[in-house]
Design a protein around this motif. Structure first.
Motif, PDB file in Angstrom:
ATOM      1  N   LEU A   1       0.837  -1.154  -0.020  1.00 64.32           N
ATOM      2  CA  LEU A   1      -0.012  -0.145   0.014  1.00 64.32           C
ATOM      3  C   LEU A   1       0.921   1.387  -0.038  1.00 64.32           C
ATOM      4  O   LEU A   1       0.323   2.082  -0.767  1.00 64.32           O
ATOM      5  CB  LEU A   1      -0.710  -0.181   1.372  1.00 64.32           C
ATOM      6  N   ARG A   2       1.782   1.140   0.874  1.00 64.35           N
ATOM      7  CA  ARG A   2       2.909   2.476   0.777  1.00 64.35           C
ATOM      8  C   ARG A   2       3.356   2.619  -0.429  1.00 64.35           C
ATOM      9  O   ARG A   2       3.490   3.824  -1.007  1.00 64.35           O
ATOM     10  CB  ARG A   2       3.912   2.168   1.811  1.00 64.35           C
ATOM     11  N   GLN A   3       4.136   1.568  -1.085  1.00 70.25           N
ATOM     12  CA  GLN A   3       4.478   1.552  -2.615  1.00 70.25           C
ATOM     13  C   GLN A   3       3.708   2.006  -3.435  1.00 70.25           C
ATOM     14  O   GLN A   3       3.849   3.007  -4.543  1.00 70.25           O
ATOM     15  CB  GLN A   3       5.092   0.334  -2.723  1.00 70.25           C
ATOM     16  N   ALA A   4       2.301   1.398  -3.537  1.00 66.93           N
ATOM     17  CA  ALA A   4       1.471   2.090  -4.418  1.00 66.93           C
ATOM     18  C   ALA A   4       1.047   3.665  -4.259  1.00 66.93           C
ATOM     19  O   ALA A   4       0.779   4.249  -5.241  1.00 66.93           O
ATOM     20  CB  ALA A   4      -0.118   1.265  -4.212  1.00 66.93           C
ATOM     21  N   HIS A   5       0.932   3.811  -3.045  1.00 67.33           N
ATOM     22  CA  HIS A   5       0.850   5.390  -2.697  1.00 67.33           C
ATOM     23  C   HIS A   5       1.706   6.072  -3.276  1.00 67.33           C
ATOM     24  O   HIS A   5       1.521   7.245  -3.793  1.00 67.33           O
ATOM     25  CB  HIS A   5       0.555   5.544  -1.419  1.00 67.33           C
ATOM     26  N   ALA A   6       3.140   5.679  -3.086  1.00 64.00           N
ATOM     27  CA  ALA A   6       4.250   6.477  -3.602  1.00 64.00           C
ATOM     28  C   ALA A   6       4.231   6.599  -5.039  1.00 64.00           C
ATOM     29  O   ALA A   6       4.594   7.762  -5.892  1.00 64.00           O
ATOM     30  CB  ALA A   6       5.484   5.766  -2.938  1.00 64.00           C
ATOM     31  N   GLU A   7       3.825   5.452  -5.744  1.00 64.46           N
ATOM     32  CA  GLU A   7       3.771   5.281  -7.231  1.00 64.46           C
ATOM     33  C   GLU A   7       2.698   6.396  -7.594  1.00 64.46           C
ATOM     34  O   GLU A   7       2.686   7.038  -8.544  1.00 64.46           O
ATOM     35  CB  GLU A   7       3.557   4.055  -7.701  1.00 64.46           C
ATOM     36  N   LEU A   8       1.540   6.356  -7.111  1.00 63.14           N
ATOM     37  CA  LEU A   8       0.260   7.089  -7.429  1.00 63.14           C
ATOM     38  C   LEU A   8       0.670   8.636  -7.234  1.00 63.14           C
ATOM     39  O   LEU A   8       0.338   9.410  -8.188  1.00 63.14           O
ATOM     40  CB  LEU A   8      -0.927   6.939  -6.458  1.00 63.14           C
ATOM     41  N   ALA A   9       1.502   9.210  -6.205  1.00 63.81           N
ATOM     42  CA  ALA A   9       1.992  10.380  -5.873  1.00 63.81           C
ATOM     43  C   ALA A   9       2.942  10.861  -7.047  1.00 63.81           C
ATOM     44  O   ALA A   9       2.819  11.872  -7.676  1.00 63.81           O
ATOM     45  CB  ALA A   9       2.850  10.532  -4.782  1.00 63.81           C
ATOM     46  N   ALA A  10       3.697   9.938  -7.651  1.00 63.97           N
ATOM     47  CA  ALA A  10       4.767  10.228  -8.417  1.00 63.97           C
ATOM     48  C   ALA A  10       4.187  10.491  -9.962  1.00 63.97           C
ATOM     49  O   ALA A  10       4.259  11.177 -10.617  1.00 63.97           O
ATOM     50  CB  ALA A  10       5.899   9.304  -8.770  1.00 63.97           C
TER      51      ALA A  10
END
Length: 170
Positions: free
Chosen positions: A106-115
């Motif tokens: 979830l943290r990784q997906a959030h970071a990817e979505l933010a990018a």
């Protein structure tokens, strides 16, 4: 603890990477699986709760012989004699590995979505900027056409639609 005796159920053995009944359950057998980076903090928390006569909850990693890392949560409490010395400890361990992996995903997906959002905003700015200039030019030509095609005495509301006819423009 006075006796040092430890009792594990089959699942406790498995969570620590042992086969049920393999070896003697002990504090050392548990500590041998504790991730080196978590050992000091986990042991300190348990000692602190024992001294304060509080229920403990500790989340830590274990390192299995094959290199697998698992997340466990231990919850327990101590039983004390009349003088306040711990007699025994009892509690449970819960495997939290799947939850930790899901949290990390979830943290990784959030970071990817933010990018991706940053890239989308940059694209939006570029497209908006790139379209604004040609539209300004088109708007200017439309104004010129309206000025040439319509008599100056004709009232033109700003947002009305007009039919264009061929007319010479000087």
């Amino acid at each position: 603890m006075p006796s040092g005796a430890v009792i594990w159920n089959d699942e406790h053995y498995r969570m620590l990477g042992y086969e049920p009944g393999e070896g003697n359950p002990s504090y050392r057998a548990w500590a041998d699986r504790l991730h080196p980076d978590d050992m000091a903090a986990t042991e300190a928390k348990i000692r602190e709760c024992m001294a304060a006569e509080r229920v403990y909850t500790a989340e830590f990693r274990i390192l299995l012989p094959d290199g697998t890392v698992r997340w466990l949560e231990a919850r327990g409490e101590f039983e004390y004699d009349a003088s306040g010395q711990p007699l025994r400890n009892y509690g449970v361990m819960i495997d939290r590995t799947e939850r930790k992996l899901a949290e990390e995903a979830l943290r990784q997906a959030h970071a990817e979505l933010a990018a991706a959002n940053v890239e989308l905003e940059a694209f939006n700015y570029t497209v908006s900027h790139d379209l604004r200039r040609p539209l300004t030019v088109i708007h200017g030509y439309c104004q010129a056409l309206l000025n040439c095609a319509a008599p100056s005495s004709m009232h033109r509301p700003r947002n009305s639609s007009m039919k264009f006819t061929k007319a010479p423009c000087a």
